[in-house]
Structures are given as structure tokens and as C-alpha cells.
Design a protein around this motif. Structure first.
Motif, short mmCIF file in Angstrom:
data_model
loop_
_atom_site.label_atom_id
_atom_site.label_comp_id
_atom_site.label_asym_id
_atom_site.label_seq_id
_atom_site.Cartn_x
_atom_site.Cartn_y
_atom_site.Cartn_z
N THR A 53 0.81 -1.21 0.00
CA THR A 53 0.00 0.00 0.00
C THR A 53 0.85 1.27 0.00
N PHE A 54 1.99 1.22 0.74
CA PHE A 54 2.87 2.38 0.79
C PHE A 54 4.31 1.95 0.57
N GLY B 134 2.12 -5.81 6.67
CA GLY B 134 1.85 -4.58 5.94
C GLY B 134 0.49 -4.67 5.29
N GLY B 135 0.37 -4.07 4.10
CA GLY B 135 -0.92 -4.04 3.43
C GLY B 135 -1.32 -5.38 2.83
N GLY C 58 -3.11 -6.02 5.67
CA GLY C 58 -4.08 -4.99 6.02
C GLY C 58 -5.29 -4.92 5.09
N GLU D 117 -10.89 1.70 5.33
CA GLU D 117 -9.48 1.73 5.72
C GLU D 117 -9.22 2.84 6.75
N LYS E 150 -10.63 1.79 10.08
CA LYS E 150 -9.74 0.79 10.70
C LYS E 150 -8.55 1.47 11.37
N ARG E 151 -7.96 2.44 10.67
CA ARG E 151 -6.81 3.16 11.26
C ARG E 151 -7.24 3.90 12.53
N SER F 166 -7.48 2.08 15.82
CA SER F 166 -6.26 1.73 16.55
C SER F 166 -6.05 2.71 17.70
N PHE F 167 -6.73 3.86 17.62
CA PHE F 167 -6.51 4.89 18.64
C PHE F 167 -7.79 5.27 19.38
N GLY G 250 5.38 -2.81 9.76
CA GLY G 250 4.22 -2.75 8.86
C GLY G 250 3.06 -2.06 9.56
N GLY G 251 2.36 -1.22 8.80
CA GLY G 251 1.30 -0.38 9.37
C GLY G 251 0.21 -1.14 10.12
N GLN G 252 -0.11 -2.35 9.64
CA GLN G 252 -1.22 -3.09 10.25
C GLN G 252 -0.93 -3.49 11.69
P1 AMP Z 1 2.60 -0.87 5.04
O1 AMP Z 1 2.58 -1.80 3.85
O2 AMP Z 1 3.58 -1.22 6.08
O3 AMP Z 1 2.64 0.57 4.65
O4 AMP Z 1 1.20 -1.10 5.78
C1 AMP Z 1 0.05 -0.61 5.25
C2 AMP Z 1 -1.12 -1.24 5.96
O5 AMP Z 1 -1.13 -0.81 7.31
C3 AMP Z 1 -2.43 -0.80 5.33
O6 AMP Z 1 -3.30 -1.90 5.23
C4 AMP Z 1 -2.94 0.20 6.34
O7 AMP Z 1 -4.35 0.27 6.34
C5 AMP Z 1 -2.42 -0.36 7.63
N1 AMP Z 1 -2.36 0.64 8.68
C6 AMP Z 1 -1.72 1.83 8.64
N2 AMP Z 1 -1.93 2.52 9.79
C7 AMP Z 1 -2.73 1.74 10.55
C8 AMP Z 1 -3.31 1.89 11.86
N3 AMP Z 1 -3.14 3.00 12.57
N4 AMP Z 1 -4.07 0.88 12.33
C9 AMP Z 1 -4.28 -0.24 11.61
N5 AMP Z 1 -3.76 -0.44 10.38
C10 AMP Z 1 -3.00 0.54 9.86
#
Ligand code: AMP
Length: 519
Positions: free
Chosen positions: A12-13, A195-196, A224, A262, A265-266, A269-270, A336-338
């Protein structure tokens, strides 16, 4: 000395970094952000947009905005993973003549390597703007569980972007490198990376600058996006019950719902509750309809709890392969963001009976580790660091009766090379077919086929007499080469694996040439 960067090419990023003195530092994109959406959009005027500009097109131009291409790279159109993706992607997918999946935009077939190449090209441009000079070399990270085809396809994507890949390293290993150099710890570390689109668990030992991966496991189709999809399905089901309209059929509405899911969901987390408001999501015969609902953290955990639970057997398997108990783990890194999701954090803490480190940025640490590795390879990192990674799958060949003969066991340290003798099964056999496979099943046909080639010119002899040595060689990028030779006749014949997937050099050159002509 020419500039070299570390790239985390995420589902995703994506993120880029370089070494400033002894410290890895993230390079911001042209818009000043640390991470860039891994999205490419093709506008009606023929323009190609990458990153945030592309992401902003996703709602108005869903059929020509390509995201999550990392879930497709190195895969076949008819694989179960691509089948699952097909119903969820607003853009069209097709099959290349060799069966690889391609993205179809305006009737044109674009390979996932080309799309990833466009993202890498943008990241290269950002780095060049930052340094004020050309950047030609990079270390790129991939999920530890990526197979040979996915690794090769990622390297091809870099080539399309005009980047020479100094090394492909595994994302969790990169994270441990950045962390280990920073805190100078000697420890047994578990890296939980979600991650995503992918999930990996890696167990490493860091000892006096030696980063030794003990075992790795994972699922290259769990991330994610799957959590987002659960929310999307929940919203669409509820809407259908209330209004009798299936929003899965409405690409524009689906994209809006996906983005809202999405975001929600983010937020969760908070916070404990999140409002989802999507006015005028569609107009039915009786007027306009809106989505106006609340998602609680508890409901999100009910919708996605099984996805989190699915990681536990994979962690247990990795620990088993490393011959360790959970209590042997001294540090847990979440990457990873998830992994920001509280349910993931508590599940991991319960399993290991230890809290994960809070002081690392899960979005940036992988790119930082790649930057460290690039500096090591260029001799710019003065500290003695040795990275010993492993191959995530067992590799071998098919023998009689659909049996899988392993030649290299999973979790073997790479680079590695192993030769095993085989023979013929029929009298006067002058040719053998070597079918190269990857996987853990005893039954050959259940494993993933990587390549097939013939060794010809074997001296006629009774069955069982010729000795055919098959050699498997995995390089530091995790890429495999297989050769076979007839030893008894001394007429050695080496054969290189002809990949049954991916792009040939000619095809890559043609794409590079085509890209030169594009705006
Ligand atoms: P990455 O590939 O590491 O950039 O991870 C991206 C994934 O992390 C995506 O599916 C995002 O929706 C998820 N993500 C980012 N921030 C959060 C958060 N605060 N809580 C849950 N998932 C998140």
C-alpha cells in the motif's frame, strides 16, 4: 561515489531511505511525505500518475487506478490468490500468454512488473530531487515469504525503473538490521511484519554485528487489505439488507467504501468508535441512499479476529524450526502499518508474554534497514556487520510417482549450493526432465512448480547406471539457479533453469524503450 538508496516497496505504501553518516534517514517524496502510496493511475488524457496524485484519482477513475499490485507480482492469472483478488479489484485483470497475471487498462495489458517499475521510477525521482544528482543503485526489500518468481519479478521492476539492484533483502531482516545497529543489542529477536498485503514472522539472533536469521514463515496473502475487505463486506451486507442494493456492483461506490473502511480501521487503533458517513453512496429508484453508521473497535475485532489468529500457527512453526520456545524471545519488533492494531499487539504480547518494542516506526524501519544494507555493500558502513538470511521454502525436484525430493531444506542459510545424485528409470534413457519445485509437501504436484528443463545427451545405459548430478544454487538475493550434469559419461552438460514465468530480457528492454516514449 554514486548515490545508493534503500527501498521498501510496500503493497500500500513505499518508503525510501539513505545513510547519513552512520544513521539511516528517510527521504521524503516530492510532496514532503515519508511514505508514498504504491498506486499508479492512468488518466483519460493519457497521463500517468504515481503516489498521492494517483490515489486521489481512485474514486473518480477506479478502473484505471492500479493499487496493491504487489499482491499480483510473480503470480499466475489462475492462481487461487489472483482469483480471490479479481472480485475485489475495481481494475481489470487478464492473463499473459505464459499465464502470468496482467492488469488491463483501456484494452492494453500492463504487467505488474511495469506498474511496480512506475512506482520505483517515481521513488528514484524523489531521491534524485533530494540529492540533486542521479541515483542508479538500490537495495530493495521483499516479504521474507516471497518465492523465486516474486523476487525475480521485483528485480525486473527495478530494471524497468532504471535501477540496478545491489541486493534483494527480506523486509523483517532489514527491520532487524536498522534496529540492531541502533541499539547495539545482542538478542534473540522476533520480527512480526504485517503490511498491506503480506505477513511474515522471522526469528533472528543478533550477536556482535552478526544478524543470523534462524527461521522464517508467513503468508504472502495476508495483510491490512484483508482487514479492510472485512469492513467493506460488513458495510455492503448491511446496506443490501436495508436497501436491497448490491454495492459490490458499483465501482465508484465500492472505492468510496473501501477508503472509508481503511480510514475507520486506522482510527480504531486509537479510538473505540468510528463514524462512517458516506452521503449519496448510490441512488436507487426511490431516491438517494447514504451510509451512516458506527464501527466499534469490538466489532472490528469480531470481523477480523480470525485473521489475527491465523498468524499464530505460523509463528509456532517458525519457533519450532528455530528450536526455540516463545520465552526464548528477548525482543519483539512490530513492522508494517497493520501492526498498529491493538488486537495484534495484545495477541502477540499474550503469546510471547512480553511487550513489543514501542520505539520503532513500523512504516519506516524497513527502508532504513535497506539503506543500512546498501551502505554495507558499498563499503560506506564502517562497522562490521554480517547478514545471514535464509530461504523461506524447501526446494527440490519431482521424482517417480509424484514424489518431491528435497534438495535444499527451508530455513537454510543463503547463499547456498547443494548437489544431489539421481539416475535414470528406463534402459537406454537419453533424456531426463528436471522439474524444479518449491514447497513442503511430500507429493510433488502439491508444491509450486518453478521451472522444468530437459537434460539431453545421456549415454545409453541400463536403468540406474547413469549418474546425473542436480545442483541447486541460491544467491544472496534468494534467487535460484539449477543445473544438471551427466557424471558417468563425463560428458557434463549444464542446463540453466528456464523460468516458466516472468519477463525475458528482451521484454524488459522493450518496456524500457516504450517508457521512454511515454509522457
Ligand atoms: P505498510 O505496507 O507497512 O505501509 O502497511 C500498510 C497497511 O497498514 C495498510 O493496510 C494500512 O491500512 C495499515 N495501517 C496503517 N496505519 C494503521 C493503523 N493505525 N491501524 C491499523 N492499520 C494501519
Amino acid at each position: 561515489m554514486s548515490r545508493v538508496i534503500g527501498i521498501d516497496l510496500g503493497t500500500t505504501f513505499s518508503c525510501i531511505a539513505h545513510l547519513e553518516g552512520e544513521k539511516p534517514v528517510v527521504i521524503r517524496n516530492l510532496e514532503g511525505q515519508a511514505t508514498t502510496p504504491s498506486v499508479v493511475s492512468f488518466t483519460s488524457s493519457g497521463e500517468r500518475l504515481v503516489g498521492n496524485l494517483a490515489l486521489r484519482q481512485a474514486i473518480t477513475n477506479p478502473e484505471k487506478t492500479v493499487f496493491a499490485v504487489k499482491r499480483l507480482i510473480g503470480r499466475k492469472f489462475d492462481s487461487s490468490e489472483v482469483l480471490a483478488a479479481r472480485s475485489k479489484m475495481p481494475y481489470q485483470l487478464g492473463a499473459a500468454p505464459n499465464g502470468d497475471v496482467v492488469v488491463v487498462v483501456d484494452g492494453h495489458e500492463i504487467t505488474p512488473q511495469e506498474v511496480s517499475g512506475m512506482i520505483l521510477g517515481y521513488l528514484k525521482q524523489c531521491a534524485e530531487a533530494f540529492f540533486g544528482e542521479p541515483v542508479k543503485e538500490a537495495v530493495i526489500t521483499v516479504p521474507a515469504h516471497f518465492n523465486d518468481h516474486q523476487r525475480q519479478a521485483t528485480k525486473d521492476a527495478a530494471k524497468i525503473a532504471g535501477l540496478e539492484v545491489l541486493r534483494v533483502i527480506n523486509e523483517p531482516t532489514a527491520a532487524s538490521l536498522a534496529y540492531g545497529l541502533d541499539v547495539r543489542a545482542n538478542a534473540i529477536v522476533a520480527v512480526f511484519d504485517m503490511g498491506g498485503g503480506t505477513f511474515d514472522i522471522t526469528i533472528l539472533e543478533i550477536q556482535d554485528g552478526v544478524f543470523h536469521v534462524l527461521a522464517t514463515n508467513g503468508d504472502s496473502y495476508l495483510g491490512g487489505e484483508d482487514f479492510d475487505n472485512r469492513i467493506v463486506e460488513w458495510l455492503i451486507d448491511d446496506f443490501k439488507k436495508e436497501h436491497g442494493v448490491d454495492l459490490f456492483q458499483d465501482k465508484l461506490a465500492l472505492q468510496r467504501i473501501k477508503e472509508a473502511a481503511e480510514r475507520s480501521k486506522r482510527d480504531l487503533s486509537f479510538t473505540l468508535e468510528s463514524d462512517i458517513n458516506l452521503p449519496f453512496i448510490c441512488s436507487s429508484g426511490v431516491g438517494s441512499n447514504h451510509i451512516n453508521t458506527k464501527l466499534t473497535r469490538r466489532r472490528l475485532e469480531e470481523l477480523t479476529g480470525d485473521l489475527v489468529k491465523n498468524t499464530i500457527p505460523l509463528i509456532e512453526q517458525a519457533l519450532g524450526d528455530a528450536h526455540l520456545e516463545p520465552k526464548a524471545i528477548q525482543e519483539i519488533l512490530l513492522v508494517g502499518g497493520q501492526t498498529r492494531m491493538p488486537l495484534i499487539r495484545t495477541t502477540i504480547a499474550d503469546f510471547f508474554r512480553r511487550q513489543a518494542r514501542e520505539d520503532i516506526n513500523p512504516d519506516e524501519i524497513v527502508a532504513m534497514g535497506a539503506a543500512v544494507q546498501s551502505a554495507i555493500l558499498k563499503g560506506q558502513q564502517t562497522e562490521l556487520v554480517l547478514l545471514l538470511d535464509v530461504t523461506p521454502f524447501s526446494l527440490g525436484i519431482e521424482t517417480e510417482d509424484d514424489t518431491f525430493q528435497r534438495i535444499i531444506e527451508r530455513n537454510t542459510t543463503i547463499p547456498t549450493r547443494k548437489t544431489m545424485p539421481f539416475t535414470t528409470v528406463e534402459n537406454d534413457q537419453v533424456r531426463v526432465t528436471v522439474h524444479v519445485l518449491q514447497g513442503e509437501y511430500l507429493q510433488a504436484s502439491k508444491n509450486k512448480s518453478l521451472a522444468r528443463f530437459d537434460l539431453v545427451g545421456i549415454q545409453p545405459a541400463p536403468a540406474g547406471i547413469p549418474q546425473i548430478d542436480v545442483t541447486f544454487e541460491i544467491d544472496a538475493d534468494g534467487l535460484l539457479r539449477v543445473s544438471a550434469s551427466d557424471v558417468v559419461t563425463r560428458m557434463n552438460q549444464e542446463v540453466q533453469v528456464r523460468p516458466s514465468a516472468g519477463l525475458s530480457k528482451g521484454e524488459i528492454d522493450a518496456i524500457i524503450e516504450k517508457n521512454r516514449m511515454l509522457p
